[in-house]
Design a protein around this motif. Structure first.
Motif, PDB file in Angstrom:
ATOM      1  N   ARG A  34      35.167  22.207  28.672  1.00 29.72           N
ATOM      2  CA  ARG A  34      36.034  22.203  30.156  1.00 29.72           C
ATOM      3  C   ARG A  34      37.642  21.238  29.926  1.00 29.72           C
ATOM      4  NH1 ARG A  34      31.070  19.589  30.428  1.00 29.72           N
ATOM      5  NH2 ARG A  34      29.105  21.044  31.769  1.00 29.72           N
ATOM      6  N   CYS A  35      37.783  22.183  30.767  1.00 32.79           N
ATOM      7  CA  CYS A  35      39.542  21.591  30.946  1.00 32.79           C
ATOM      8  C   CYS A  35      39.104  19.983  31.344  1.00 32.79           C
ATOM      9  CB  CYS A  35      40.714  22.385  31.850  1.00 32.79           C
ATOM     10  SG  CYS A  35      39.651  23.016  33.111  1.00 32.79           S
ATOM     11  N   TRP A  37      36.664  27.120  34.784  1.00 29.57           N
ATOM     12  CA  TRP A  37      37.347  27.990  35.941  1.00 29.57           C
ATOM     13  C   TRP A  37      36.479  29.627  36.653  1.00 29.57           C
ATOM     14  CZ3 TRP A  37      42.630  27.534  37.544  1.00 29.57           C
ATOM     15  CH2 TRP A  37      43.410  28.215  38.088  1.00 29.57           C
ATOM     16  N   ARG A  72      43.820  19.585  35.479  1.00 25.11           N
ATOM     17  CA  ARG A  72      43.817  19.321  36.842  1.00 25.11           C
ATOM     18  C   ARG A  72      45.177  18.844  37.319  1.00 25.11           C
ATOM     19  NH1 ARG A  72      37.749  18.761  36.234  1.00 25.11           N
ATOM     20  NH2 ARG A  72      38.324  17.179  35.088  1.00 25.11           N
ATOM     21  N   ARG A 131      42.476  20.241  27.079  1.00 19.97           N
ATOM     22  CA  ARG A 131      41.348  21.165  26.324  1.00 19.97           C
ATOM     23  C   ARG A 131      40.105  19.925  26.144  1.00 19.97           C
ATOM     24  NH1 ARG A 131      39.580  25.515  25.310  1.00 19.97           N
ATOM     25  NH2 ARG A 131      41.724  26.123  23.969  1.00 19.97           N
ATOM     26  N   CYS A 170      41.324  25.519  30.417  1.00 15.97           N
ATOM     27  CA  CYS A 170      39.796  26.249  31.411  1.00 15.97           C
ATOM     28  C   CYS A 170      38.647  27.392  30.889  1.00 15.97           C
ATOM     29  CB  CYS A 170      39.746  25.831  32.984  1.00 15.97           C
ATOM     30  SG  CYS A 170      41.125  24.525  33.094  1.00 15.97           S
ATOM     31  N   THR A 200      38.156  24.260  39.505  1.00 12.56           N
ATOM     32  CA  THR A 200      37.973  23.325  38.302  1.00 12.56           C
ATOM     33  C   THR A 200      38.112  21.562  39.280  1.00 12.56           C
ATOM     34  OG1 THR A 200      40.738  22.974  38.052  1.00 12.56           O
ATOM     35  CG2 THR A 200      39.300  24.994  37.200  1.00 12.56           C
ATOM     36  N   GLY A 214      35.251  21.448  36.315  1.00 10.08           N
ATOM     37  CA  GLY A 214      36.349  21.993  34.505  1.00 10.08           C
ATOM     38  C   GLY A 214      36.389  23.376  33.936  1.00 10.08           C
TER      39      GLY A 214
END
Length: 428
Positions: free
Chosen positions: A120-121, A283, A126, A115, A204, A261, A281
């Protein structure tokens, strides 16, 4: 056993083969069987049993075995909001007696890496999602017990040398670090990979909280080569590749959405970091909308995604995900299909443990506050320093608007007076 199958068996093995017209009757039955087989092949929803669930009777199923069966057959949700209360201290006797306890601590560490500050992830998230796919997808109905979600993508060195695994080097190194750190608690690399994939997904924004199971067995033997999808393949090749993994076209459509993402790096190095939809980033279903229709100029569409979205076996599901209620529809379908994928090549499903409650809670609110800046960026072309790197790290994208943002074809010059104008143009 279907009625026609049972009738054929009775006629062929029951000694009643001599009455008039029998030849014609058998011919009709075989035609019916052929139509049934064709109908099964044309099925768009994944509905085959996998692993040890193929041969276990209902009365032999454990609660986990029954749950997995129900999920992959569509009778039960693949998502869960269950929470882990009163987690024992890591090195306590109580923790040692609870299979899931150590995973709560592992997941906490994963979440912090996956995170970013913007919400965003991150790039490691990813990578973890992609790694989970690539480990599990190294299996088909024609490879027997070899391959699948067995950790071999990390444990068998030759797998990472295969071209389709290029780009996974960093996350594989991270898995090795985590395995060295936590392996003494009896975890498997196979579980570590799949848990990382489901943690990354729920971290995400808008991602589903997927049922996560523990107890897979590791393998140091490389999976059979040639079982991973290629972004340059045609639709027929990809659909048949996934059917051999028990994943039907609608299931494939759901799994493809993980590209929502992503930021491509190696398919076209000249466009390093360009996303597969306008909300990297996050979902969300922007991937489906923009793959089917017009997308901002910086969105990079994979050839495989385009040809699959246009194929009549998959297009209806793409359209449904892109339409009203598409986010929940997609999350539901993705969770079901990922449970299936994450257990391909696993033949002790009935003995696994459900540890879903160690996962972070799903984030169902709005997107990152700086998405309007990203909207501006995806509507430009050419290099803009700092944006790709910020997105990969999950950081806030700042300072970009005043430097280069195109509004109605006009380049906005540096200066704070234009910020509100750009916000209005790109918030939608």
């Amino acid at each position: 056993m279907k009625l026609t199958h049972a009738l054929t068996w009775a006629l062929l093995h029951g000694g009643a083969l001599s009455f008039p017209g029998m030849e014609s009757t058998l011919s009709d039955i075989h035609k019916t069987l052929k139509r049934e087989e064709q109908s099964s092949q044309d099925c768009r929803e994944s509905a085959e049993l996998i692993g040890d669930l193929e041969y276990l009777e209902d009365y032999e199923l454990s609660p986990v075995g029954a749950r997995v069966r129900n999920i992959i057959l569509g009778f039960e949700s693949g998502e869960s909001d269950e929470i882990y209360f009163n987690v024992p201290p890591l090195n306590s006797y109580a923790c040692a007696q609870d299979t899931c306890c150590v995973w709560w601590y592992i997941v906490d560490e994963m979440e912090r890496l996956f995170r970013g500050p913007s919400g965003r992830c991150t790039n490691p998230a990813r990578g973890a999602i992609r790694l989970g796919f690539h480990d599990a997808a190294g299996w088909s109905k024609f490879t027997g017990s070899r391959g699948g979600a067995d950790g071999s993508i990390v444990l068998a060195p030759e797998e990472i040398l295969r071209p389709l695994n290029h780009g996974l080097e960093e996350i594989i190194q991270q898995m090795k670090i985590w395995y060295e750190q936590w392996g003494g608690y009896g975890i498997s690399m196979a579980d570590l990979i799949q848990m990382a994939g489901t943690v990354a997904t729920v971290v995400c924004p808008l991602g589903p909280r997927i049922r996560s199971f523990i107890g897979r067995q590791d393998s140091h033997a490389p999976c059979t080569d040639g079982l991973l999808p290629d972004v340059f393949s045609d639709a027929d090749t990809l659909i048949e590749l996934f059917r051999a993994k028990t994943i039907q076209p609608f299931g494939l459509a759901a799994l493809l959405g993980a590209h929502s993402t992503s930021q491509q790096r190696f398919v076209d190095p000249s466009r390093f970091g360009d996303p597969q939809d306008s909300t990297p980033g996050v979902w969300d279903v922007a991937f489906y909308k923009e793959t089917l229709g017009r997308a901002p100029p910086r969105v990079f569409k994979f050839h495989s995604d385009i040809v699959l979205s246009e194929d009549p076996r998959i297009y209806p599901e793409f359209r449904a995900f892109a339409g009203a209620g598409g986010q929940q529809h997609w999350n539901n379908d993705y969770a079901r299909e990922y449970v299936r994928l994450s257990l391909l090549g696993v033949y002790n499903i009935n003995n696994l443990t459900d540890c879903t409650w160690v996962l972070p809670q799903a984030r169902r609110g709005g997107g990152p506050e700086d998405q309007w800046v990203v909207n501006a960026w995806v509507n430009t072309t050419g290099e803009v320093p700092g944006v790709v790197e910020a997105l990969q790290k999950g950081e806030r994208v700042e300072g970009f608007v005043g430097l280069i943002a195109k509004v109605g074809g006009e380049v906005v010059e540096k200066g704070s007076e234009v910020v509100e104008r750009v916000k209005r143009a790109f918030r939608g």
